[in-house]
Write a protein that holds these residues in place. Structure first.
Motif, PDB file in Angstrom:
ATOM      1  N   ARG A  22       0.843  -1.205   0.000  1.00 43.33           N
ATOM      2  CA  ARG A  22       0.000   0.000   0.000  1.00 43.33           C
ATOM      3  C   ARG A  22       0.877   1.254   0.000  1.00 43.33           C
ATOM      4  O   ARG A  22       0.661   2.175  -0.789  1.00 43.33           O
ATOM      5  N   LEU A  23       1.879   1.283   0.851  1.00 39.76           N
ATOM      6  CA  LEU A  23       2.781   2.422   0.979  1.00 39.76           C
ATOM      7  C   LEU A  23       3.543   2.699  -0.322  1.00 39.76           C
ATOM      8  O   LEU A  23       3.688   3.844  -0.736  1.00 39.76           O
ATOM      9  N   ARG A  24       3.997   1.646  -0.980  1.00 42.60           N
ATOM     10  CA  ARG A  24       4.820   1.783  -2.184  1.00 42.60           C
ATOM     11  C   ARG A  24       4.005   1.772  -3.479  1.00 42.60           C
ATOM     12  O   ARG A  24       4.558   1.968  -4.556  1.00 42.60           O
ATOM     13  N   GLY A  25       2.712   1.478  -3.367  1.00 42.78           N
ATOM     14  CA  GLY A  25       1.873   1.399  -4.560  1.00 42.78           C
ATOM     15  C   GLY A  25       2.273   0.236  -5.461  1.00 42.78           C
ATOM     16  O   GLY A  25       2.275   0.347  -6.682  1.00 42.78           O
ATOM     17  N   ARG A  26       2.594  -0.900  -4.856  1.00 40.76           N
ATOM     18  CA  ARG A  26       3.060  -2.062  -5.598  1.00 40.76           C
ATOM     19  C   ARG A  26       2.084  -3.218  -5.491  1.00 40.76           C
ATOM     20  O   ARG A  26       1.305  -3.333  -4.539  1.00 40.76           O
ATOM     21  N   ARG A  27       2.181  -4.100  -6.472  1.00 41.18           N
ATOM     22  CA  ARG A  27       1.424  -5.353  -6.464  1.00 41.18           C
ATOM     23  C   ARG A  27       2.086  -6.272  -5.438  1.00 41.18           C
ATOM     24  O   ARG A  27       3.309  -6.298  -5.295  1.00 41.18           O
ATOM     25  N   LEU A  28       1.275  -7.047  -4.732  1.00 42.11           N
ATOM     26  CA  LEU A  28       1.768  -7.970  -3.717  1.00 42.11           C
ATOM     27  C   LEU A  28       1.596  -9.400  -4.205  1.00 42.11           C
ATOM     28  O   LEU A  28       0.505  -9.783  -4.643  1.00 42.11           O
ATOM     29  N   ILE A  29       2.657 -10.161  -4.133  1.00 46.21           N
ATOM     30  CA  ILE A  29       2.607 -11.576  -4.497  1.00 46.21           C
ATOM     31  C   ILE A  29       2.817 -12.378  -3.224  1.00 46.21           C
ATOM     32  O   ILE A  29       3.844 -12.248  -2.559  1.00 46.21           O
ATOM     33  N   VAL A  30       1.821 -13.186  -2.879  1.00 46.07           N
ATOM     34  CA  VAL A  30       1.868 -14.009  -1.671  1.00 46.07           C
ATOM     35  C   VAL A  30       2.135 -15.445  -2.105  1.00 46.07           C
ATOM     36  O   VAL A  30       1.372 -16.022  -2.871  1.00 46.07           O
ATOM     37  N   LEU A  31       3.227 -15.994  -1.595  1.00 49.33           N
ATOM     38  CA  LEU A  31       3.645 -17.343  -1.968  1.00 49.33           C
ATOM     39  C   LEU A  31       3.669 -18.236  -0.742  1.00 49.33           C
ATOM     40  O   LEU A  31       4.270 -17.898   0.274  1.00 49.33           O
ATOM     41  N   ASN A  32       2.997 -19.367  -0.858  1.00 48.35           N
ATOM     42  CA  ASN A  32       3.065 -20.410   0.156  1.00 48.35           C
ATOM     43  C   ASN A  32       3.681 -21.614  -0.533  1.00 48.35           C
ATOM     44  O   ASN A  32       3.183 -22.061  -1.569  1.00 48.35           O
ATOM     45  N   ALA A  33       4.789 -22.097  -0.009  1.00 51.90           N
ATOM     46  CA  ALA A  33       5.544 -23.133  -0.707  1.00 51.90           C
ATOM     47  C   ALA A  33       5.839 -24.317   0.197  1.00 51.90           C
ATOM     48  O   ALA A  33       5.989 -24.186   1.403  1.00 51.90           O
ATOM     49  N   SER A  34       5.931 -25.476  -0.428  1.00 53.09           N
ATOM     50  CA  SER A  34       6.285 -26.703   0.274  1.00 53.09           C
ATOM     51  C   SER A  34       7.157 -27.545  -0.626  1.00 53.09           C
ATOM     52  O   SER A  34       7.005 -27.529  -1.846  1.00 53.09           O
ATOM     53  N   ARG A  35       8.055 -28.257  -0.004  1.00 55.61           N
ATOM     54  CA  ARG A  35       8.890 -29.187  -0.759  1.00 55.61           C
ATOM     55  C   ARG A  35       8.080 -30.412  -1.151  1.00 55.61           C
ATOM     56  O   ARG A  35       8.372 -31.092  -2.117  1.00 55.61           O
ATOM     57  N   GLY A  36       7.047 -30.712  -0.369  1.00 54.45           N
ATOM     58  CA  GLY A  36       6.178 -31.827  -0.701  1.00 54.45           C
ATOM     59  C   GLY A  36       6.738 -33.181  -0.324  1.00 54.45           C
ATOM     60  O   GLY A  36       6.222 -34.209  -0.731  1.00 54.45           O
ATOM     61  N   ASP A  37       7.802 -33.195   0.492  1.00 52.94           N
ATOM     62  CA  ASP A  37       8.418 -34.470   0.829  1.00 52.94           C
ATOM     63  C   ASP A  37       7.992 -35.014   2.198  1.00 52.94           C
ATOM     64  O   ASP A  37       8.447 -36.047   2.624  1.00 52.94           O
ATOM     65  N   SER A  48      -7.911  -5.566   2.002  1.00 55.86           N
ATOM     66  CA  SER A  48      -6.831  -4.574   2.015  1.00 55.86           C
ATOM     67  C   SER A  48      -6.915  -3.613   0.838  1.00 55.86           C
ATOM     68  O   SER A  48      -6.439  -2.485   0.917  1.00 55.86           O
ATOM     69  N   GLY A  49      -7.474  -4.092  -0.272  1.00 53.85           N
ATOM     70  CA  GLY A  49      -7.566  -3.262  -1.457  1.00 53.85           C
ATOM     71  C   GLY A  49      -6.300  -3.193  -2.289  1.00 53.85           C
ATOM     72  O   GLY A  49      -6.277  -2.517  -3.309  1.00 53.85           O
ATOM     73  N   VAL A  50      -5.215  -3.878  -1.875  1.00 52.38           N
ATOM     74  CA  VAL A  50      -3.994  -3.840  -2.678  1.00 52.38           C
ATOM     75  C   VAL A  50      -4.104  -4.837  -3.833  1.00 52.38           C
ATOM     76  O   VAL A  50      -4.764  -5.879  -3.715  1.00 52.38           O
ATOM     77  N   GLU A  51      -3.464  -4.480  -4.947  1.00 53.35           N
ATOM     78  CA  GLU A  51      -3.401  -5.411  -6.071  1.00 53.35           C
ATOM     79  C   GLU A  51      -2.563  -6.597  -5.613  1.00 53.35           C
ATOM     80  O   GLU A  51      -1.503  -6.425  -5.013  1.00 53.35           O
ATOM     81  N   HIS A  52      -3.051  -7.803  -5.876  1.00 59.25           N
ATOM     82  CA  HIS A  52      -2.328  -8.965  -5.346  1.00 59.25           C
ATOM     83  C   HIS A  52      -2.498 -10.194  -6.229  1.00 59.25           C
ATOM     84  O   HIS A  52      -3.372 -10.250  -7.096  1.00 59.25           O
ATOM     85  N   GLU A  53      -1.637 -11.148  -5.942  1.00 61.95           N
ATOM     86  CA  GLU A  53      -1.663 -12.463  -6.585  1.00 61.95           C
ATOM     87  C   GLU A  53      -1.279 -13.460  -5.503  1.00 61.95           C
ATOM     88  O   GLU A  53      -0.385 -13.195  -4.703  1.00 61.95           O
ATOM     89  N   VAL A  54      -1.960 -14.585  -5.453  1.00 61.58           N
ATOM     90  CA  VAL A  54      -1.629 -15.621  -4.478  1.00 61.58           C
ATOM     91  C   VAL A  54      -1.257 -16.893  -5.227  1.00 61.58           C
ATOM     92  O   VAL A  54      -1.852 -17.218  -6.259  1.00 61.58           O
ATOM     93  N   THR A  55      -0.273 -17.595  -4.693  1.00 57.62           N
ATOM     94  CA  THR A  55       0.150 -18.827  -5.340  1.00 57.62           C
ATOM     95  C   THR A  55       0.699 -19.811  -4.309  1.00 57.62           C
ATOM     96  O   THR A  55       1.346 -19.408  -3.356  1.00 57.62           O
TER      97      THR A  55
END
Length: 137
Positions: free
Chosen positions: A27-42, A65-72
């Motif tokens: 929000r402060l920087r006016g940037r898109r937010l990418i939220v990543l949740n990762a697992s090795r899967g082992d 939040s209203g911020v531009e975002h992507e979740v993966t």
């Protein structure tokens, strides 16, 4: 390509604190937010991998939040830290946000391997966030 902020999310107090701070930074920087949740899967059960209810809560917080975002969510043979670094490189990340656990005096000698990898290998600045202590809430 416009710059983004990447946050590594894990379903823990530290992960939620990192997400909240990453939203503030986006929000402060006016940037898109990418939220990543990762697992090795082992592992049969990886406590770092967000369940559907954890992930729904993340999506709700982001929508509100209203911020531009992507979740993966990624399940790859790679270490989660490497996955975060890869996404940060692919998206020209301006900032990477991670959560850090509080450690015992002995544990302070050895930082978590994922956090250490990100801090040492990232091309972008890294903001590490700790969750509030129970006595600080």
């Amino acid at each position: 390509m416009t710059m983004a902020i990447v946050v590594g999310f894990v379903p823990s107090p530290e992960g939620r604190a990192a997400l909240t701070r990453a939203i503030e930074e986006a929000r402060l920087r006016g940037r898109r937010l990418i939220v990543l949740n990762a697992s090795r899967g082992d592992a049969l059960v990886d406590s770092r991998y967000a369940s559907s209810s954890d992930w729904d809560a993340v999506k709700t917080q982001l929508e509100e939040s209203g911020v531009e975002h992507e979740v993966t969510q990624h399940v790859e043979a790679k270490d989660p830290a490497d996955q975060i670094l890869k996404v940060a490189a692919q998206t020209n990340a301006e900032l990477i946000v991670i959560g850090l656990r509080r450690r015992t005096p002995v544990g302070k000698l050895i930082m978590g391997s994922a956090a250490q990898t990100i801090l040492l290998e990232a091309d972008a600045p890294v903001l590490s966030v700790k969750a509030a202590r129970e006595d600080e809430k």
